[in-house]
Design an enzyme around this catalytic site. Structure first.
Site, PDB file in Angstrom:
ATOM      1  N   TRP A   1      67.682  27.272 106.457  1.00  0.00           N
ATOM      2  CA  TRP A   1      68.744  26.416 107.003  1.00  0.00           C
ATOM      3  C   TRP A   1      68.197  25.031 107.289  1.00  0.00           C
ATOM      4  O   TRP A   1      68.827  24.017 106.979  1.00  0.00           O
ATOM      5  CB  TRP A   1      69.363  27.041 108.245  1.00  0.00           C
TER       6      TRP A   1
ATOM      7  N   ASP B   1      70.218  22.523 115.329  1.00  0.00           N
ATOM      8  CA  ASP B   1      71.113  23.570 114.840  1.00  0.00           C
ATOM      9  C   ASP B   1      70.883  24.791 115.735  1.00  0.00           C
ATOM     10  O   ASP B   1      69.800  25.378 115.726  1.00  0.00           O
ATOM     11  CB  ASP B   1      70.737  23.880 113.375  1.00  0.00           C
TER      12      ASP B   1
ATOM     13  N   LYS C   1      78.007  33.711 114.766  1.00  0.00           N
ATOM     14  CA  LYS C   1      76.849  34.523 115.160  1.00  0.00           C
ATOM     15  C   LYS C   1      77.005  35.019 116.598  1.00  0.00           C
ATOM     16  O   LYS C   1      76.791  36.181 116.878  1.00  0.00           O
ATOM     17  CB  LYS C   1      75.556  33.712 115.045  1.00  0.00           C
TER      18      LYS C   1
HETATM   19  C1  LIG Z   1      74.347  30.965 109.683  1.00  0.00           C
HETATM   20  C2  LIG Z   1      73.613  29.713 109.880  1.00  0.00           C
HETATM   21  C3  LIG Z   1      73.962  28.531 109.230  1.00  0.00           C
HETATM   22  C4  LIG Z   1      75.100  28.452 108.232  1.00  0.00           C
HETATM   23  O1  LIG Z   1      76.282  28.489 108.919  1.00  0.00           O
HETATM   24  P1  LIG Z   1      77.696  28.336 108.175  1.00  0.00           P
HETATM   25  O2  LIG Z   1      78.602  28.328 109.344  1.00  0.00           O
HETATM   26  O3  LIG Z   1      77.848  29.539 107.297  1.00  0.00           O
HETATM   27  O4  LIG Z   1      77.683  27.077 107.420  1.00  0.00           O
HETATM   28  C5  LIG Z   1      73.251  27.388 109.501  1.00  0.00           C
HETATM   29  N1  LIG Z   1      72.222  27.414 110.356  1.00  0.00           N
HETATM   30  C6  LIG Z   1      71.829  28.531 110.994  1.00  0.00           C
HETATM   31  C7  LIG Z   1      70.698  28.489 111.943  1.00  0.00           C
HETATM   32  C8  LIG Z   1      72.513  29.717 110.773  1.00  0.00           C
HETATM   33  O5  LIG Z   1      72.138  30.834 111.400  1.00  0.00           O
END
Ligand SMILES: *Cc1c(COP(=O)(O)O)cnc(C)c1O
Length: 360
Positions: A102, A172, A196
């Site tokens: 990511w 993030d 999540k």
């Molecule tokens: C799941 C995830 C993403 C991607 O998220 P989307 O909502 O599917 O774009 C990005 N960064 C992290 C840390 C993630 O766990």
């Protein structure tokens, strides 16, 4: 009805209490005569729902008044572009720490808009650790520094936030949002896809310091400009109404449990049960540098691919699903987000002990 223990990395478990409330309110929300799904986002009922959700999130995360909370769409992946489009506006430079897929995707997207620099990476050891970065490693001229706080696929977490001085730190927090208290004032931007730890898929939460809004690049599409959404209270266009409603129920659930301090206590307890077992097991072992372990995503292996596959198969039959590791790393991964009860982790460890005695 029987509910399984779902260790999915996302979308993932929601608290049963939240699902029950959503079910009870499915046909009629309050005295509105309609489901939240059917409601106009401009209605007085919906206005109260979104405002309350924001107020509760602000309270739980202790978000200072000089930060905006935005409820957006497009997932965390859209933030990979929104961050540079909105923030790479002075020196067109940004620093990224590459701690997994990511983080790398965010970095590559930023490189399309300006001078993105990889300050450090843990790719050399399959991202099984958080690289050491000194304050002096960061470019004081960078418009921002980006980190991925919890690396969902590899199971690492920044347990010490880097000090970037006056350069805004962007994180993030998709897979660790609301898992423990975080000092929002240390960040310029925090963002997370909701699927999540917060709600069903479809909502992206952005917490951004107000002075970082309003200087987007000219090429920025209207929908990708933070100013568009902050000026319109996340109602420039139709927001992901129902997902925001469920997020609001989750915020209330967290408040009722005792807030993020309490949640962190429970999460630490859950993670310890699993890590303690992995550290003492003769068959299973964790794959992450102990100091950098995530509370939310716990990858582990037996060291034998056939045995890993056997474990995934047999655990599924026993009611523990989605334990297969990410396709890029193999092995197993247990995602134990807020909604996973302690009992789920205890039962998983019991099952692992049994598997070990049968296969070691
Ligand atoms: C799941 C995830 C993403 C991607 O998220 P989307 O909502 O599917 O774009 C990005 N960064 C992290 C840390 C993630 O766990």
């Amino acid at each position: 009805m029987s509910r399984i223990y779902n260790f999915s990395a996302g979308p993932s478990m929601l608290p049963e209490e939240v699902l029950k409330t959503a079910a009870a309110e499915m046909l009629e929300y309050g005295n509105s005569g309609q489901s939240v799904m059917e409601m106009s986002h401009r209605s007085k009922e919906y206005d109260a729902i979104i405002k309350q959700a924001e107020a509760d999130l602000r309270e739980i995360m202790n978000i200072p008044d000089n930060y905006e909370v935005l409820f957006l769409q497009g997932g965390a992946s859209t933030q990979f572009a929104m961050i540079p489009l909105n923030l790479m506006n002075k020196n067109k430079k940004a620093d990224y720490v590459i701690t997994g897929q990511w983080a790398n995707k965010a970095y590559k997207e930023a490189a399309r808009y300006g001078n993105a620099r990889a300050v450090a990476s843990s790719a050399d050891k399959t991202y099984s650790y958080i690289p050491a970065v000194a304050d002096s490693d960061f470019d004081p001229e960078a418009d921002y520094v980006h980190i991925c706080m919890n690396n969902t696929i590899y199971g690492t977490k920044w347990n010490n936030i880097p000090n970037t001085g006056n350069v805004p730190l962007v994180a993030d927090i998709s897979s660790c949002i609301l898992s423990e208290p975080v000092d929002v004032s240390k960040f310029g931007v925090l963002y997370a896809g909701a699927q999540k730890n917060v709600a069903p898929a479809g909502l992206t939460i952005v917490i951004i310091r107000k002075d970082l809004i309003g200087n987007a690049m000219d090429i920025t599409p209207t929908m990708l400009n933070y100013a568009t959404h902050s000026e319109n209270d996340s109602m420039f266009n139709t927001p992901p109404c129902y997902t925001i409603y469920v997020a609001g129920l989750v915020f209330k659930w967290i408040k009722k449990l005792g807030g993020l301090e309490k949640i962190a206590e429970i999460n630490n307890k859950k993670a310890k049960i699993l890590y303690d077992f992995l550290d003492s097991s003769k068959l299973f072992k964790g794959t992450v540098n102990p100091d950098d372990r995530s509370l939310m995503n716990v990858p582990f292996v037996t060291g034998n691919e056939e045995l890993d596959a056997k474990f995934v198969k047999e655990s599924k039959e026993a009611g523990f699903v989605n334990l297969k590791g990410h396709r890029s790393v193999g092995g197993m991964r247990a995602s134990i987000y807020n909604a996973m009860p302690i009992e789920g982790v205890e039962k998983l460890v019991e099952f692992m002990k049994k598997f070990e005695s049968e296969n070691a």
